[in-house]
Design a protein around this motif. Structure first.
Motif, PDB file in Angstrom:
ATOM      1  N   ARG A 284      62.003  42.005  -0.092  1.00 54.62           N
ATOM      2  CA  ARG A 284      62.510  43.167   0.647  1.00 54.62           C
ATOM      3  C   ARG A 284      63.481  42.738   1.729  1.00 54.62           C
TER       4      ARG A 284
ATOM      5  N   GLU B  58      59.323  49.374 -15.526  1.00 55.31           N
ATOM      6  CA  GLU B  58      58.189  49.046 -14.670  1.00 55.31           C
ATOM      7  C   GLU B  58      58.591  49.197 -13.206  1.00 55.31           C
ATOM      8  N   PRO B  59      58.459  50.409 -12.648  1.00 55.88           N
ATOM      9  CA  PRO B  59      58.956  50.665 -11.298  1.00 55.88           C
ATOM     10  C   PRO B  59      58.236  49.895 -10.193  1.00 55.88           C
ATOM     11  N   ASN B  60      57.046  49.407 -10.446  1.00 57.60           N
ATOM     12  CA  ASN B  60      56.303  48.678  -9.419  1.00 57.60           C
ATOM     13  C   ASN B  60      56.275  47.179  -9.664  1.00 57.60           C
TER      14      ASN B  60
ATOM     15  N   THR C  83      57.871  43.151 -10.087  1.00 59.17           N
ATOM     16  CA  THR C  83      58.630  42.216  -9.262  1.00 59.17           C
ATOM     17  C   THR C  83      60.039  42.083  -9.822  1.00 59.17           C
TER      18      THR C  83
ATOM     19  N   GLY D 264      53.117  53.051 -14.949  1.00 58.63           N
ATOM     20  CA  GLY D 264      52.939  53.572 -13.596  1.00 58.63           C
ATOM     21  C   GLY D 264      53.577  54.939 -13.482  1.00 58.63           C
ATOM     22  N   THR D 265      53.637  55.438 -12.277  1.00 63.57           N
ATOM     23  CA  THR D 265      54.185  56.766 -12.022  1.00 63.57           C
ATOM     24  C   THR D 265      55.667  56.659 -11.699  1.00 63.57           C
TER      25      THR D 265
ATOM     26  N   ASP E 268      60.176  59.501  -8.715  1.00 58.14           N
ATOM     27  CA  ASP E 268      61.096  59.345  -7.593  1.00 58.14           C
ATOM     28  C   ASP E 268      62.506  59.701  -8.053  1.00 58.14           C
TER      29      ASP E 268
END
Length: 124
Positions: free
Chosen positions: A109, A30-32, A34, A5-6, A9
């Motif tokens: 969250r 893996e920034p996105n 779980t 992923g991107t 940040d």
């Protein structure tokens, strides 16, 4: 480190440089993905250490699902369950019910918001 992923940040990059986040294994980040509750505990303990909070005052908790804890997370789970929010008296991170920590459950969250506030209150 390979990134899925991107990742641009600056906050994530800073957390990586500080050693708070280290990836998902095999030199991957893996920034996105779980986050499990035990992984969150590890990151919270690392955050506390960066902030020079190294020894919580509370008592160790006994969780009925402690055999499910991964070895790398045992110390961190003990740390976050002993650290206490000074304004409420609650553990920074405690059981999910029935004396379980639920180490492999997703870290939501809502939990993150509450637990980060508790960690902040345990530092002050």
């Amino acid at each position: 480190m390979t990134i899925r992923g991107t990742l641009d940040d600056p906050v994530i990059l800073a957390a990586s440089r500080l050693g708070i986040v280290k990836g998902v294994g095999n030199n991957m980040f893996e920034p996105n993905g779980t986050i499990t509750r035990q992984d969150a505990a590890v990151m919270l303990q690392r955050t506390a250490k960066v902030l020079d909070f190294t020894e919580p005052q509370g008592n160790s908790k006994v969780f009925s699902d402690s055999l499910q804890f991964s070895g790398y997370a045992v110390e961190a789970i003990d740390f976050v369950s002993r650290a206490t929010d000074k304004s409420t008296g609650n553990s920074v991170m405690a059981c999910t019910g029935n004396d379980k920590f639920s180490p492999l459950s997703p870290y939501t969250r809502q939990q993150a918001y509450l637990i980060i506030l508790r960690l902040f209150n345990s530092l002050s």
